[in-house]
Design a protein around this motif. Sequence first.
Motif, mmCIF file in Angstrom:
data_model
loop_
_atom_site.group_PDB
_atom_site.id
_atom_site.type_symbol
_atom_site.label_atom_id
_atom_site.label_comp_id
_atom_site.label_asym_id
_atom_site.label_seq_id
_atom_site.Cartn_x
_atom_site.Cartn_y
_atom_site.Cartn_z
ATOM 1 N N UNK A 1 34.202 18.210 105.652
ATOM 2 C CA UNK A 1 35.050 18.777 104.600
ATOM 3 C C UNK A 1 34.217 19.270 103.443
ATOM 4 N N UNK A 2 34.863 19.374 102.271
ATOM 5 C CA UNK A 2 34.164 19.868 101.093
ATOM 6 C C UNK A 2 33.551 18.722 100.313
ATOM 7 N N UNK A 3 32.343 18.947 99.781
ATOM 8 C CA UNK A 3 31.696 17.934 98.954
ATOM 9 C C UNK A 3 31.651 18.370 97.508
ATOM 10 N N UNK A 4 30.732 17.762 96.759
ATOM 11 C CA UNK A 4 30.589 18.123 95.352
ATOM 12 C C UNK A 4 29.770 19.413 95.238
ATOM 13 N N UNK A 5 29.857 20.049 94.121
ATOM 14 C CA UNK A 5 29.063 21.258 93.828
ATOM 15 C C UNK A 5 29.062 22.247 94.984
ATOM 16 N N UNK A 6 30.207 22.416 95.561
ATOM 17 C CA UNK A 6 30.430 23.436 96.613
ATOM 18 C C UNK A 6 29.574 23.222 97.857
ATOM 19 N N UNK A 7 29.226 21.993 98.122
ATOM 20 C CA UNK A 7 28.496 21.694 99.359
ATOM 21 C C UNK A 7 29.486 21.251 100.429
ATOM 22 N N UNK A 8 28.991 21.241 101.689
ATOM 23 C CA UNK A 8 29.803 20.654 102.760
ATOM 24 C C UNK A 8 29.553 19.152 102.761
ATOM 25 N N UNK A 9 30.561 18.378 103.161
ATOM 26 C CA UNK A 9 30.410 16.920 103.195
ATOM 27 C C UNK A 9 30.753 16.422 104.594
ATOM 28 N N UNK B 1 25.871 15.241 102.184
ATOM 29 C CA UNK B 1 26.255 16.569 101.704
ATOM 30 C C UNK B 1 25.123 17.539 101.997
ATOM 31 N N UNK B 2 25.487 18.774 102.236
ATOM 32 C CA UNK B 2 24.458 19.767 102.553
ATOM 33 C C UNK B 2 24.956 21.156 102.165
ATOM 34 N N UNK B 3 24.005 22.037 101.852
ATOM 35 C CA UNK B 3 24.385 23.438 101.614
ATOM 36 C C UNK B 3 24.923 24.049 102.897
ATOM 37 N N UNK C 1 21.101 17.406 101.200
ATOM 38 C CA UNK C 1 20.012 18.127 101.844
ATOM 39 C C UNK C 1 20.391 19.612 101.915
ATOM 40 N N UNK C 2 19.400 20.478 102.099
ATOM 41 C CA UNK C 2 19.734 21.904 102.247
ATOM 42 C C UNK C 2 20.506 22.124 103.544
ATOM 43 N N UNK C 3 19.939 21.585 104.625
ATOM 44 C CA UNK C 3 20.563 21.786 105.951
ATOM 45 C C UNK C 3 20.782 20.433 106.602
#
Length: 400
Positions: free
Chosen positions: A187-195, A204-206, A18-20
Amino acid sequence: MNIFDMKSEAPVAPVASTDVLVVGAGIIGLAHAALAQQAGLSVTVIERDHRAVGASIRNFGHACITAQHGDLYDMAQVARRHWLDFAAKAGFWAIESGALVVAATETEFQLLREFSASRPEGQVLVLGAEEVSAKLGRENAAGIRGGAFLADDLRVDPRTTVGTLATWLNGQEGAAVHFNTTAQSFGDGTERKARIETSRGAFEADHVFICVGHDVDHLFPAIAAEHRIIRCALQMAAAHAPDSTTIIPAVLTATSMLRYDAFTHMPSAKELRAEVETNRPELLKIDANVMFTQRPNGTLLLGDSHSYDLTQDPFLDESTTGKLLQTAAQVLDVESFTITERWQGIYASSKVAPFLVREVTEAITLVSVTSGIGMTISFGLAEANLAARPAPRQTATTNL
Ligand SMILES: Cc1cc2nc3c(=O)[nH]c(=O)nc-3n(C[C@H](O)[C@H](O)[C@H](O)COP(=O)(O)OP(=O)(O)OC[C@H]3O[C@@H](n4cnc5c(N)ncnc54)[C@H](O)[C@@H]3O)c2cc1C
């Protein structure tokens, strides 16, 4: 319905993006989520309980706009606009009620006159004793010297507001609210998102806003310690309104004038504290803010006391409630109240600042209102945090 037959029991998709993402469906979390959705972003809210039962449903529902000072006042005015806007959109009860500050002594009345003179015309109206009595729905109530009407204050029904807002948000395009979903680690997710790992799968989210009220220490003990966040416990009671009276404004008293910054900056504030110290020391001992509001069903919400600790005992001290009720009864010039409920509310408290906004990583912001004004500033704080949110991050950041 079988209570286990609920949508929220189903696992969430393995990794929902999601974005947020907002953690916590109290008013602070929902204000961030509602404004993000309004800005065209996809939004997911997760809440550990099956419905929110935190500070946001236990309070007076008073958007105490006028008594804020400096930046908080500006933030409260921004919040005011959003409160009215979302009440209309989401269909929760909100009223431009104003607030009534009742003065029982000349010192209290003098402070209110000073306050009125310090604000633009029409914002703080000085009232005589009869006008105050009329606003309280009493005829010539004894013991009233005068008062002031704070025109900009609002009220919502605390028991229903966040539930209605969450249900409405869940029905909006690009928005989802998941109850029974506890955030466990970040923590960190894929494609520079937060997880975020939760009790019902990963998200995951921006950008993530963590709005967990007084439970900051459960997730970020070091930040909680650094910001000196402790728990403030408040005793509250609900009562039938005497003679089924309707009281539109939120009602504040002398002890309220000792708490809110707009009052404490007045020349007579010192004298008022000395007066209360002499005449009502028992109220200072329980750190009282004697005030009340009326729910749409007529019930009065009466409070409150304040006690501070890292962990709060769950037990309500009857003598504390007794002092609050006795003082409120004096304001309404009644013998006593018919009490229907008692409860404890808890909010985050810190002497460092009235709220905490901390960038945990570029993509994760921790937000907690660390004073008793979360309803008042909610949407204003959320608007500022969304505007300050960095663009989706370009580089990986530290694992937590
Ligand atoms: C008795 C009382 C009276 C008050 N009166 C007023 C008033 O009249 N006006 C005013 O402006 N303010 C008032 N306040 C303060 C105001 O209620 C709070 O500042 C505000 O409600 C805080 O909102 P919140 O969303 O941060 O916290 P909460 O409403 O407590 O919500 C936090 C949510 O986060 C959830 N959560 C926690 N951890 C997790 C996790 N790990 N995963 C998922 N979810 C999680 C919780 O379950 C909770 O639902 C009062 C407070 C109290 C207690």
